[in-house]
Motif scaffolding. Structure first.
Motif, PDB file in Angstrom:
ATOM      1  N   ASN A  34       0.854  -1.180   0.000  1.00  0.00           N
ATOM      2  CA  ASN A  34       0.000   0.000   0.000  1.00  0.00           C
ATOM      3  C   ASN A  34       0.893   1.235   0.000  1.00  0.00           C
ATOM      4  O   ASN A  34       2.098   1.149   0.250  1.00  0.00           O
ATOM      5  N   GLY A  59      -7.270  10.118  -7.800  1.00  0.00           N
ATOM      6  CA  GLY A  59      -6.227   9.079  -7.696  1.00  0.00           C
ATOM      7  C   GLY A  59      -6.719   7.788  -8.309  1.00  0.00           C
ATOM      8  O   GLY A  59      -6.498   6.695  -7.794  1.00  0.00           O
ATOM      9  N   ALA A  60      -7.391   7.926  -9.460  1.00  0.00           N
ATOM     10  CA  ALA A  60      -8.211   6.831 -10.000  1.00  0.00           C
ATOM     11  C   ALA A  60      -7.431   5.561 -10.326  1.00  0.00           C
ATOM     12  O   ALA A  60      -7.954   4.464 -10.194  1.00  0.00           O
ATOM     13  N   VAL A  64      -6.803   2.594  -3.924  1.00  0.00           N
ATOM     14  CA  VAL A  64      -8.090   3.057  -3.392  1.00  0.00           C
ATOM     15  C   VAL A  64      -9.001   3.469  -4.545  1.00  0.00           C
ATOM     16  O   VAL A  64     -10.171   3.069  -4.615  1.00  0.00           O
ATOM     17  N   GLY A  65      -8.453   4.260  -5.467  1.00  0.00           N
ATOM     18  CA  GLY A  65      -9.261   4.782  -6.567  1.00  0.00           C
ATOM     19  C   GLY A  65      -9.832   3.673  -7.445  1.00  0.00           C
ATOM     20  O   GLY A  65     -11.025   3.672  -7.754  1.00  0.00           O
ATOM     21  N   ALA A 120      -8.558  10.350  -2.676  1.00  0.00           N
ATOM     22  CA  ALA A 120      -7.360   9.681  -2.172  1.00  0.00           C
ATOM     23  C   ALA A 120      -6.136  10.591  -2.270  1.00  0.00           C
ATOM     24  O   ALA A 120      -5.019  10.133  -2.094  1.00  0.00           O
ATOM     25  N   ALA A 149      -2.074  11.616  -1.508  1.00  0.00           N
ATOM     26  CA  ALA A 149      -1.096  11.369  -2.574  1.00  0.00           C
ATOM     27  C   ALA A 149      -0.561  12.671  -3.165  1.00  0.00           C
ATOM     28  O   ALA A 149       0.576  12.751  -3.596  1.00  0.00           O
ATOM     29  N   GLN A 150      -1.385  13.731  -3.200  1.00  0.00           N
ATOM     30  CA  GLN A 150      -0.871  15.036  -3.648  1.00  0.00           C
ATOM     31  C   GLN A 150      -0.224  15.793  -2.485  1.00  0.00           C
ATOM     32  O   GLN A 150       0.794  16.461  -2.674  1.00  0.00           O
ATOM     33  N   ALA A 178      -7.173   2.462   9.687  1.00  0.00           N
ATOM     34  CA  ALA A 178      -6.271   1.757  10.610  1.00  0.00           C
ATOM     35  C   ALA A 178      -6.932   1.466  11.950  1.00  0.00           C
ATOM     36  O   ALA A 178      -6.775   0.369  12.501  1.00  0.00           O
ATOM     37  N   ILE A 224       2.767   2.739 -10.067  1.00  0.00           N
ATOM     38  CA  ILE A 224       1.975   1.513  -9.959  1.00  0.00           C
ATOM     39  C   ILE A 224       0.533   1.803 -10.356  1.00  0.00           C
ATOM     40  O   ILE A 224      -0.023   2.830  -9.965  1.00  0.00           O
TER      41      ILE A 224
HETATM   42  P1  NDP Z   1      -1.643   4.510  -4.792  1.00  0.00           P
HETATM   43  O1  NDP Z   1      -0.253   5.008  -4.883  1.00  0.00           O
HETATM   44  O2  NDP Z   1      -1.986   3.164  -5.300  1.00  0.00           O
HETATM   45  O3  NDP Z   1      -2.614   5.561  -5.505  1.00  0.00           O
HETATM   46  C1  NDP Z   1      -2.466   6.944  -5.393  1.00  0.00           C
HETATM   47  C2  NDP Z   1      -2.909   7.569  -6.703  1.00  0.00           C
HETATM   48  O4  NDP Z   1      -2.975   8.970  -6.522  1.00  0.00           O
HETATM   49  C3  NDP Z   1      -1.921   7.350  -7.845  1.00  0.00           C
HETATM   50  O5  NDP Z   1      -2.110   6.138  -8.501  1.00  0.00           O
HETATM   51  C4  NDP Z   1      -2.236   8.529  -8.724  1.00  0.00           C
HETATM   52  O6  NDP Z   1      -3.389   8.221  -9.497  1.00  0.00           O
HETATM   53  C5  NDP Z   1      -2.624   9.617  -7.721  1.00  0.00           C
HETATM   54  N1  NDP Z   1      -1.498  10.519  -7.443  1.00  0.00           N
HETATM   55  C6  NDP Z   1      -0.224  10.184  -7.176  1.00  0.00           C
HETATM   56  N2  NDP Z   1       0.529  11.276  -6.976  1.00  0.00           N
HETATM   57  C7  NDP Z   1      -0.304  12.340  -7.128  1.00  0.00           C
HETATM   58  C8  NDP Z   1      -0.116  13.752  -7.075  1.00  0.00           C
HETATM   59  N3  NDP Z   1       1.058  14.290  -6.789  1.00  0.00           N
HETATM   60  N4  NDP Z   1      -1.196  14.520  -7.290  1.00  0.00           N
HETATM   61  C9  NDP Z   1      -2.406  13.997  -7.546  1.00  0.00           C
HETATM   62  N5  NDP Z   1      -2.631  12.659  -7.637  1.00  0.00           N
HETATM   63  C10 NDP Z   1      -1.593  11.847  -7.430  1.00  0.00           C
HETATM   64  O7  NDP Z   1      -2.039   4.638  -3.252  1.00  0.00           O
HETATM   65  P2  NDP Z   1      -3.329   4.012  -2.530  1.00  0.00           P
HETATM   66  O8  NDP Z   1      -4.470   4.015  -3.467  1.00  0.00           O
HETATM   67  O9  NDP Z   1      -2.950   2.783  -1.829  1.00  0.00           O
HETATM   68  O10 NDP Z   1      -3.571   5.137  -1.431  1.00  0.00           O
HETATM   69  C11 NDP Z   1      -4.036   6.402  -1.841  1.00  0.00           C
HETATM   70  C12 NDP Z   1      -3.951   7.368  -0.666  1.00  0.00           C
HETATM   71  O11 NDP Z   1      -4.843   6.951   0.339  1.00  0.00           O
HETATM   72  C13 NDP Z   1      -2.575   7.443  -0.025  1.00  0.00           C
HETATM   73  O12 NDP Z   1      -2.304   8.762   0.346  1.00  0.00           O
HETATM   74  C14 NDP Z   1      -2.717   6.573   1.198  1.00  0.00           C
HETATM   75  O13 NDP Z   1      -1.828   6.945   2.216  1.00  0.00           O
HETATM   76  C15 NDP Z   1      -4.161   6.824   1.569  1.00  0.00           C
HETATM   77  N6  NDP Z   1      -4.764   5.740   2.334  1.00  0.00           N
HETATM   78  C16 NDP Z   1      -5.399   6.095   3.481  1.00  0.00           C
HETATM   79  C17 NDP Z   1      -6.018   5.163   4.229  1.00  0.00           C
HETATM   80  C18 NDP Z   1      -6.779   5.604   5.406  1.00  0.00           C
HETATM   81  O14 NDP Z   1      -7.082   4.801   6.281  1.00  0.00           O
HETATM   82  N7  NDP Z   1      -7.166   6.857   5.482  1.00  0.00           N
HETATM   83  C19 NDP Z   1      -5.950   3.740   3.905  1.00  0.00           C
HETATM   84  C20 NDP Z   1      -5.342   3.464   2.613  1.00  0.00           C
HETATM   85  C21 NDP Z   1      -4.744   4.462   1.880  1.00  0.00           C
HETATM   86  P3  NDP Z   1      -3.491   8.666 -11.048  1.00  0.00           P
HETATM   87  O15 NDP Z   1      -2.235   8.192 -11.692  1.00  0.00           O
HETATM   88  O16 NDP Z   1      -4.709   8.002 -11.549  1.00  0.00           O
HETATM   89  O17 NDP Z   1      -3.585  10.166 -11.022  1.00  0.00           O
END
Ligand code: NDP
Length: 327
Positions: free
Chosen positions: A41, A155-156, A160-161, A220, A245-246, A270, A317
């Motif tokens: 993750n 974050g599609a 998560v997305g 996300a 993620a951003q 969590a 990824i």
């Molecule tokens: P991933 O890395 O699989 O997905 C994140 C996605 O966000 C990327 O695939 C991308 O999607 C997009 N992204 C990445 N960098 C940026 C950026 N700089 N600006 C905008 N979009 C961006 O992570 P997860 O899906 O596993 O997790 C997503 C988020 O959710 C993380 O921050 C994680 O910490 C959080 N999370 C929180 C949880 C909670 O309990 N609150 C539990 C699980 C996760 P694309 O390429 O399509 O733009």
């Protein structure tokens, strides 16, 4: 002895390597689990690379989730042979985690594997997918229904997305996917997205209120994206925020909340209470198309999981990564 990824820290930073450990080194806990699958993750990426202080003590076995079989138990809910799932509770951060062939945890932390899933499928869902379901449960509790309008998923292409799109589409929602990788549009449509928008449309500073569009949002990404998502959510709509993620910042105004009655739900997987996580896994069992999930799942060995930590943080990824801890 069993194999695990072990994180250590010195002046040069955090080091990750596969190492053989003695079972006597496992932390205290009522249930010892023979782990079959774990995952990578976003938070595991932070732990493995040491780029954010998610790990509270070293040496640490990372891995915020796992699926496996109970080997021994002094907890009344579990007996040897039970198939179990673990998500969160500080595992892989403060308590040795799932990127290992063995784990020892508190019995109250475990969830029974729903009968429709294999252990591998449970981890293809993993914490990312379970969190997507927590977001959807929050939107449903708000009263959202498929006829209410478009749902934005940010974050599609991430874990998560992707799972959020799969679930929402199956439930009958019209899903708009926001992505920085429009070249993956076909894959997002295959998951069920009706339309795709460029991540850049939401990623920069916006106005306090924009044109109303979303009935609901699964975010996300955080930062300006979340602020803009709130600013363009419709009257009395709802936003479920789970990620960063951003960025961790939230450069917004109160306008969407006080002028449009938008509700912002914080999603924490969590420490989610036991009843909520059981409900989420039961709904995943009912509503998730596991064949479509398989199409966006890649399999790694334990040693391959180490470089994948940096890959997920760099946005390289797509979908989900499952780790065969016995390989
Ligand atoms: P991933 O890395 O699989 O997905 C994140 C996605 O966000 C990327 O695939 C991308 O999607 C997009 N992204 C990445 N960098 C940026 C950026 N700089 N600006 C905008 N979009 C961006 O992570 P997860 O899906 O596993 O997790 C997503 C988020 O959710 C993380 O921050 C994680 O910490 C959080 N999370 C929180 C949880 C909670 O309990 N609150 C539990 C699980 C996760 P694309 O390429 O399509 O733009």
């Amino acid at each position: 002895m069993f194999n695990a990824i072990v994180l250590t820290k010195d002046e040069q930073g955090v080091h990750a390597r596969v190492q053989a450990l003695d079972e006597a080194q496992l932390p205290a806990g009522e249930v010892t689990v023979r782990v079959a699958w774990s995952t990578i993750n976003y938070k595991d990426g932070l732990a493995i690379t040491g780029s954010s202080p998610v790990v509270r003590s070293y040496p640490m076995v990372p891995g915020i989730d796992f699926a496996g079989t109970v080997e021994s138990s002094s907890h009344p809910d579990w007996t040897p042979g039970d198939a179990v799932i673990l998500n969160g509770w500080g595992v892989g951060e403060a308590h040795w985690g799932g990127l290992a062939q063995k784990a020892r945890v508190r019995g109250d932390w475990l969830v029974p594997l729903p009968a429709v899933f294999s252990l591998r499928q449970a981890m293809a869902i993993g914490t990312a997918g379970y969190t997507a379901m927590l977001c959807i449960l929050a939107l449903e509790k708000h009263g959202l229904q498929p006829g209410d309008g478009e749902i934005l998923v940010t974050g599609a292409n991430g874990g998560v997305g992707s799972v959020a799109i799969l679930l929402l589409a199956r439930l009958g929602y019209r899903v708009v996917a926001s992505t920085g990788r429009p070249e993956a549009a076909d894959a997002l449509h295959a998951l069920g997205a009706s339309a795709i928008i460029e991540r850049a449309e939401l990623a920069t500073p916006g106005r306090p209120l924009g044109k109303e569009r979303w009935a609901g949002v699964v975010d996300a990404v955080g930062s300006h994206t979340l602020a803009n998502a709130c600013a363009t959510t419709r009257l009395h709509g709802a936003v479920a925020a789970c990620g960063l993620a951003q960025g961790m910042d939230f450069p917004a105004t109160v306008a969407p909340f006080i002028l449009r009655g938008v509700t912002l739900y914080g999603i924490d997987s969590a420490m989610a209470p036991k009843a909520l996580r059981h409900a989420a896994w039961q709904r995943l069992a009912r509503d998730l198309d596991v064949e479509k999930l398989e199409a966006i799942t890649q399999e790694l060995s334990l040693s391959q999981a180490i470089p994948a930590g940096a890959d997920i943080l760099a946005g390289r990824i797509r979908g989900r990564l499952v780790v065969d801890v016995n390989r």
